[in-house]
Scaffold this motif. Sequence first.
Motif, short mmCIF file in Angstrom:
data_model
loop_
_atom_site.label_atom_id
_atom_site.label_comp_id
_atom_site.label_asym_id
_atom_site.label_seq_id
_atom_site.Cartn_x
_atom_site.Cartn_y
_atom_site.Cartn_z
N LYS A 288 54.93 28.99 67.02
CA LYS A 288 53.70 29.03 66.25
C LYS A 288 53.96 28.63 64.79
O LYS A 288 53.24 27.83 64.20
N GLU A 289 55.03 29.20 64.22
CA GLU A 289 55.37 28.89 62.83
C GLU A 289 55.71 27.41 62.65
O GLU A 289 55.30 26.78 61.69
N ILE A 290 56.49 26.88 63.57
CA ILE A 290 56.90 25.47 63.47
C ILE A 290 55.67 24.57 63.55
O ILE A 290 55.50 23.65 62.75
N ILE A 291 54.81 24.85 64.53
CA ILE A 291 53.62 24.01 64.72
C ILE A 291 52.70 24.09 63.49
O ILE A 291 52.20 23.08 63.01
N GLU A 292 52.54 25.30 62.94
CA GLU A 292 51.68 25.44 61.76
C GLU A 292 52.21 24.62 60.59
O GLU A 292 51.47 23.91 59.93
N LEU A 293 53.51 24.74 60.36
CA LEU A 293 54.13 24.01 59.26
C LEU A 293 53.96 22.50 59.47
O LEU A 293 53.63 21.76 58.54
N ALA A 294 54.16 22.06 60.69
CA ALA A 294 54.05 20.62 60.98
C ALA A 294 52.60 20.14 60.84
O ALA A 294 52.35 19.06 60.32
N ARG A 295 51.65 20.97 61.28
CA ARG A 295 50.25 20.55 61.19
C ARG A 295 49.79 20.49 59.73
O ARG A 295 49.07 19.58 59.34
N GLN A 296 50.21 21.47 58.93
CA GLN A 296 49.82 21.47 57.51
C GLN A 296 50.33 20.24 56.79
O GLN A 296 49.74 19.77 55.84
N ASN A 297 51.46 19.72 57.24
CA ASN A 297 52.09 18.61 56.51
C ASN A 297 52.07 17.28 57.24
O ASN A 297 52.74 16.34 56.83
#
Length: 416
Positions: A288-297
Amino acid sequence: MNQVYRVLKIKIPWKLVEERPDVLDLAVRMRLAVEEYAKTLLKEITGQEEPRLTAEELDRLLTPDRRELARRIIEEVFPKYGLKRYIAEWAKFFWRDVVFHRAVPLNAQLRVGNERDMSMAVFVDLKSCIVRVRKLGIPPFAIELKKGNVAWIRERLEEGAKLKLAFLGVERRKGKELTYGKLYIALVFAREVASVESKAIVAVDVNRLDHGVMMGLLVDGKLRQTLKLPDRRTIKELRKLHEEISSLERRVARETDSARRMLLEERVNRLKSKRYGKIRSVVIQIVKEIIELARQNNAVIVVDTMDDETYQGLKEGNWSGEKKHYLDGLGQLRRRLKELAEWYGLPYLEERLYSTICPRCGAKMAEEKNRIMRCTVCGYSDHRDRVPLLWAKKRYWEILRKKQPVFPQFRRPSYF
Ligand SMILES: [Zn+2]
């Protein structure tokens, strides 16, 4: 635009399975019919009894000209298991998907508001939180949707997904004898997604779950942010669980009284399922954390993975049970990450990002105290967790140029 899929598995509660033995019976009959069909079809095509095929190989084999053969086999096999005529018709229509999923796709409707019930086999009603399953040749049955299921479905709807179809599934457990375990309804959601134009990289080092998964955000060729998961407390908790399990297992081995041994074994099993759940929730959180970081950027996700041979070697090697569970966790993590990256249109790459090779000069590094790595040639040193991220930094532009589109590793079913 790509068609992407996510699947929600809704467990059929044990109580219902007990009260309605015909449900399990039907699921098993469908499963047996599907297996016999797939086995016969693949034998006819390859001439081999049980060919071991990857999804890609299957995809190449199941060409449109095999359709008639497939249909003929389904017509022969399905009635033997007492399945309704239209179940065989659905299987014939989805003849390839049946082989891939080892299940018969059922038509399904999702009701969000007051839409008319279209009498499909699987009717998911969000208002009353109930899934109705009917028209399968046995009396209809219903299962309750848990809050988590409803929330999951609403999230998918907000993302523009639609319910495409459903499966009635039964897990097959391999023990001394083949037995059928959990029953579930799988709901397949699909949506169209455009690949993200990547402007950054999220590099992930996933070699050891027990040391934590290290991730770094790189923008414009610079390492902007690093994060390590799970936290120390969680890692400690997991280690404690492992220790408890191994010490109990040693006691089981010594115990001579059979009644007491059974009690101990029960405790071991309870702890093992607790460990399974814990690792699973850790994996879900990290992804979840990885995907969120990737989506934000709008980032490409680059995962350092050992090649499969190394992975297999480690799995089969002389590792303690503890490490094996961490490795399984890593397998889960990769699969889930890939699946979610695909769902959100984020490019996903697997590259070797070394942790023991000097990112400055390429020489072998030696590990010193506290996981500090030092290059024996140029003297460069850094924490072991950071070295893979520096490799991602070094290869930043090369990785971005690759601009690999979202590429399903496995062929996705062509539902429509
Ligand atoms: Zn060096």
